[in-house]
Design a protein around this motif. Structure first.
Motif, mmCIF file in Angstrom:
data_model
loop_
_atom_site.group_PDB
_atom_site.id
_atom_site.type_symbol
_atom_site.label_atom_id
_atom_site.label_comp_id
_atom_site.label_asym_id
_atom_site.label_seq_id
_atom_site.Cartn_x
_atom_site.Cartn_y
_atom_site.Cartn_z
ATOM 1 N N MET A 103 0.853 -1.184 0.000
ATOM 2 C CA MET A 103 0.000 0.000 0.000
ATOM 3 C C MET A 103 0.891 1.237 0.000
ATOM 4 O O MET A 103 1.862 1.318 0.763
ATOM 5 C CB MET A 103 -0.903 -0.004 1.238
ATOM 6 N N THR A 104 0.551 2.196 -0.867
ATOM 7 C CA THR A 104 1.398 3.379 -0.981
ATOM 8 C C THR A 104 0.554 4.625 -1.186
ATOM 9 O O THR A 104 -0.585 4.551 -1.644
ATOM 10 C CB THR A 104 2.376 3.229 -2.167
ATOM 11 N N ASN A 105 1.132 5.763 -0.847
ATOM 12 C CA ASN A 105 0.541 7.043 -1.229
ATOM 13 C C ASN A 105 1.507 7.752 -2.179
ATOM 14 O O ASN A 105 2.577 7.224 -2.500
ATOM 15 C CB ASN A 105 0.229 7.908 0.005
ATOM 16 N N SER A 106 1.155 8.949 -2.625
ATOM 17 C CA SER A 106 1.956 9.614 -3.648
ATOM 18 C C SER A 106 3.362 9.937 -3.163
ATOM 19 O O SER A 106 4.329 9.827 -3.920
ATOM 20 C CB SER A 106 1.259 10.900 -4.105
ATOM 21 N N VAL A 107 3.504 10.316 -1.895
ATOM 22 C CA VAL A 107 4.827 10.659 -1.363
ATOM 23 C C VAL A 107 5.724 9.427 -1.320
ATOM 24 O O VAL A 107 6.888 9.460 -1.740
ATOM 25 C CB VAL A 107 4.702 11.287 0.042
ATOM 26 N N ALA A 108 5.182 8.313 -0.832
ATOM 27 C CA ALA A 108 5.969 7.084 -0.731
ATOM 28 C C ALA A 108 6.331 6.560 -2.120
ATOM 29 O O ALA A 108 7.455 6.087 -2.344
ATOM 30 C CB ALA A 108 5.191 6.029 0.045
ATOM 31 N N LEU A 109 5.399 6.647 -3.070
ATOM 32 C CA LEU A 109 5.701 6.215 -4.428
ATOM 33 C C LEU A 109 6.822 7.053 -5.025
ATOM 34 O O LEU A 109 7.746 6.530 -5.660
ATOM 35 C CB LEU A 109 4.447 6.304 -5.304
ATOM 36 N N SER A 110 6.768 8.357 -4.806
ATOM 37 C CA SER A 110 7.820 9.243 -5.320
ATOM 38 C C SER A 110 9.174 8.880 -4.725
ATOM 39 O O SER A 110 10.199 8.899 -5.414
ATOM 40 C CB SER A 110 7.480 10.708 -5.003
ATOM 41 N N GLN A 111 9.195 8.521 -3.443
ATOM 42 C CA GLN A 111 10.454 8.152 -2.806
ATOM 43 C C GLN A 111 11.006 6.858 -3.398
ATOM 44 O O GLN A 111 12.214 6.731 -3.646
ATOM 45 C CB GLN A 111 10.267 7.991 -1.299
ATOM 46 N N MET A 112 10.125 5.901 -3.675
ATOM 47 C CA MET A 112 10.573 4.644 -4.254
ATOM 48 C C MET A 112 11.104 4.861 -5.678
ATOM 49 O O MET A 112 12.130 4.291 -6.067
ATOM 50 C CB MET A 112 9.435 3.629 -4.267
#
Length: 832
Positions: A103-112
């Motif tokens: 499960m991810t949000n936009s901030v976590a996806l950007s970090q990945m």
């Protein structure tokens, strides 16, 4: 063997960069869509990360990134090779891998994605502490995408169920189960439920009930929507309800049913057996099934019916088919054998209701969440509910002779199986589950004349090969993949000696598994079913009509099959019996044997080991006792012969185990010893990294003798589970046996037997060995962490038998009995 070929970092960049860019754009678009329809919600989505190969401990790396939440993983098989991923030694061979769900949000996806870009620019970069596993994922990554409508409808039976409901009652609201992603944070769970509730309400529907069972990672709602909206969704599935990011799966409700049958056509007989003493004491067995005919001559004063919802008011007497049959088999066994009834009453909780749709059957009602209902039913028995105490905490065996035909076991443990695994440990109970029946016609490829020209052996071989070719449609049914339960398949055998064959086909000449009995394996390729047991012969009709090559299952109340009590279509007739077949029968008969084993073991421990807490040990011991006498015997040899062209010996072993499990049990090998056979029981509890060594005294008379000998070892436990992990089983217990006595491993593959919670192995040998008085055979029981850390030591039971051929005049039993000291020695570290 080397690992699979994987692309270089440069090639991965070419492959993945556009995929990741598209993922980011899709994520942003969906976020805007969500914000427009549900203001104030921080949009989150589940990523599906597909790798070739297994990345160990990736879940720990995910948890290091704020905004990422580990949702689980799924094992993959049969990944099609391509130019980037393939086996170097055999490029055309399929690959294995994992789906990692995050499960991810936009901030976590950007970090990945930033991590990916940094790694592309500098392959020698040093990842932050705890994030190194992302590098391994980037190297093994085959695809990454969002969890979408296709995934949520993976079990497409929800639309099929809606279509059937609408055909029968066109204007009735349709119901469904929405299993939500389980969020560890309670507020997140409430938000998920609120979001889904809004979407359902927008369609004019409502939530009927919800259930959260944190211990198994389960969060689900039962919803309904108007018929007109269901029709629109089936025509155009791209709707907000099916796109709800909080939902993992949409499933149909009320899909567990008994066989459709016109009961009035059954050939029934009066029961004429003599009277027996009535049972006394508290029940040991619970049956969760249909409502039985409690005042039947065979069941009166022998069953305790607990019906808190008054489902009896929905039943006519003639509808009480399945529960009556199962209760009869457990109380009396197959009536053709004239066995003594159990000496205790049995507890019955109805979990099915009658349904009328052209033929009589019973089903799980569609207005309950079945996982939640079973949870409450078991809790009521063992703990109590509504301020009342436990009903019957004496119960140790729960018979569940049902299977969900909409859920064939593939790779993921079903919520119901997870529940049973957890309840087994929590309440110290053994679930005995039927593996499931597949009653679809069998396409032999031959017409009626061609089939009737075959010899019985040729027909048997043809049907066996055809069934194996169709195993993907004949897998074990949920919840029989439960690792702590005992799963029982059906063998094509019964004691019915007189029946009219006529033009029907008895497709097997030997007592093979029944043609309707489901195929395994279990989770992580463990042995499932655990065993098979006589569930009655089944007969087939030959193909009818030009060009038809399918043989179809017949239903016969007049035999063959297991003889059971049955309701009658004539009011007041309470002594009728009929014949029926299937894995439900087999599970019921094994539950009966479990009760017999329990009483025998309880007496044994009371007389010989009164200081041992037998109740704590009883469930692992029951599992071990029921499996210990199992072997493939001549039936396994028949299967091996038929399947000899399928591969080498190891492949054929796996094929046999998928249908037979550990084989047919011979309970006398556990309950009785002979002069040529000694059976011993050991037990204990182990924590991670510990081991026990047992020493079995060897009989001196066997020394220097060239005699066939067999050593059978069975280890059983009830293990804690980690529901969000792919490994699932928290603890692994396994044994190792000294090789000096019997060196040839028989039957099931030695690796597969270590993948579940029952390890059963048979060792044979014949060469002469020197044995001095005082020599022992060492058996080492090991324990280590598997999926996750566990706090409570795992209780286990160990049964060991040593025997020589009957008629060989060696006093095996007496020599071992006078020297026995099969108790745990000093704890040691387990070997790898």
């Amino acid at each position: 063997m080397r690992g699979p070929h994987r692309p270089s970092l440069g090639r991965q960049s070419q492959r993945l960069t556009p995929i990741l860019q598209q993922l980011q754009a899709s994520f942003d678009a969906r976020s805007v869509e969500i914000q427009q329809t549900a203001s104030g919600i921080d949009p989150e989505q589940v990523l599906v990360i597909e790798t070739v190969g297994n990345i160990t401990d990736f879940s720990n790396a995910v948890r290091k990134v704020s905004g990422l939440e580990w949702m689980g993983e799924i094992e993959l098989e049969d990944i099609i090779p391509d130019e980037d991923f393939y086996k170097t030694e055999k490029p055309s061979a399929s690959l294995s891998g994992r789906l990692y769900l995050v499960m991810t949000n936009s901030v976590a996806l950007s970090q990945m994605l930033s991590l990916w870009q940094q790694y592309q620019a500098n392959p020698d970069m040093t990842f932050e502490r705890g994030l190194t596993k992302f590098r391994d994922v980037f190297l093994h990554l085959k695809d990454i995408r969002r969890w979408d409508i296709t995934d949520r409808l993976a079990e497409k039976e929800v639309f099929e169920a809606w279509s059937e409901d609408l055909e029968y009652t066109p204007e009735r609201a349709v119901r469904f189960e929405a299993e939500l992603w389980f969020r560890k944070d309670e507020q997140k769970r409430q938000e998920s439920e609120s979001t889904l509730s809004q979407l359902i309400n927008r369609l004019g529907g409502s939530i009927l009930s919800q259930s959260t069972i944190a211990s198994i990672g389960y969060h689900s709602i039962l919803g309904e929507i108007p018929a007109i909206e269901a029709k629109k969704i089936m025509a155009h599935p791209d709707v907000d309800l099916l796109k709800c990011e909080s939902v993992m799966f949409f499933r149909p409700t009320g899909q567990i049913t008994t066989d459709k049958k016109s009961v009035e056509e059954d050939v029934v007989q009066d029961f004429t057996n003599g009277n027996h003493t009535l049972p006394v004491g508290n029940p040991l067995i619970a049956i969760l099934d249909g409502l039985p005919l409690g005042n039947h001559t065979l069941l009166q004063d022998r069953v305790i019916i607990d019906d808190p919802e008054n489902w009896e008011s929905l039943y006519q007497a003639i509808d009480r088919q399945h529960g009556t049959a199962m209760a009869s088999l457990i109380v009396h066994g197959d009536l053709s054998e004239n066995s003594h009834p159990l000496n205790r009453p049995i507890y019955v909780r109805p979990i099915m209701q009658p349904v009328y749709s052209g033929s009589r059957m019973e089903h799980i009602p569609d207005d309950i969440l079945f996982v939640d209902y079973i949870h409450r039913a078991v809790k009521r028995i063992m703990e109590g509910e509504g301020g009342e105490g436990a009903l019957y905490p004496t119960i140790r065996i729960v018979n569940l002779s049902i299977g969900d035909t909409s859920r064939h076991f593939a790779q993921s443990i079903s919520p119901l199986a997870r529940l049973l695994d957890w309840l087994s440990l929590k309440y110290n109970i053994l679930f005995v589950i039927s593996s499931g029946n597949h009653t679809d016609p069998i396409d032999t490829g031959l017409t009626e004349n061609e089939i009737r020209n075959l010899s019985p052996e040729e027909l048997e071989s043809l049907v066996v090969k055809t069934l194996y070719e169709d195993t993907r449609h004949r897998k074990i049914l949920s919840p029989s993949e439960s690792i702590n339960a005992l799963t029982v398949g059906s063998s094509h055998h019964d004691q019915c000696e007189t029946y009219h064959l006529g033009y029907s086909l008895n497709v097997f000449t030997s007592d093979l598994p029944s043609p309707v009995s489901a195929f395994g394996s279990g989770y992580r390729r463990s042995i499932k079913p655990d065993l098979v047991y006589p569930g009655g012969k089944v007969l087939y009709s030959a193909p009818m009509g030009t060009g038809n090559t399918q043989i179809s299952l017949e239903g016969r109340g007049g035999g063959p099959g297991n003889k059971v009590a049955t309701p009658s279509s004539i009011l007041g007739e309470l002594s009728k019996t009929k014949f029926c077949s299937g894995s439900s029968n087999s599970a019921a008969l094994i539950s009966r044997l479990a009760a017999i084993c329990y009483d025998s073991a309880a007496n044994l421990f009371e007389e010989n080991s009164p200081d041992v807490d037998f109740e704590k040990l009883s469930v692992p011991l029951l599992k071990a006792m029921l499996v210990h006498g199992c072997s493939w015997g001549g039936h396994g040899e028949s299967l091996k012969y038929i399947l000899q062209e399928a591969g080498d010996a190891s492949v054929i072993k796996k094929l046999v185990a998928r249908w037979m499990g550990y084989g047919l049990p011979e309970i006398s090998k556990v309950l009785d010893c002979t002069p040529q056979r000694a059976t011993l029981i050991g037990s204990g509890s182990l924590s991670d990294g510990d081991a026990h060594v047992f020493k079995l005294p060897l009989p001196p008379s066997l020394g220097a003798k060239v005699e066939w000998r067999k050593c059978t070892v069975t280890l059983s436990s009830i293990c804690p589970v980690a529901p969000s992990t792919q490994r699932y089983r928290s603890a692994q217990l396994w044994f190792e046996v000294g090789e000096e006595l019997a060196t040839q491993r028989q039957e099931a593959d030695w690796r597969a037997v270590r993948n579940g919670t029952i390890q059963h192995e048979i060792f044979e040998g014949q060469r002469a060995i020197a044995i001095s008085d005082g020599d022992t055979l060492e058996i080492k029981v090991n324990c280590r962490k598997d999926a996750a850390k566990f706090t409570e030591a795992v209780i286990y039971a160990l049964i060991v038998s040593l025997e020589v051929a009957e008629g060989v005049e060696l006093p095996i039993y007496e020599e071992i009995r006078t020297r026995v000291a099969i108790t745990p020695q000093v704890q040691v570290r387990p070997s790898n």
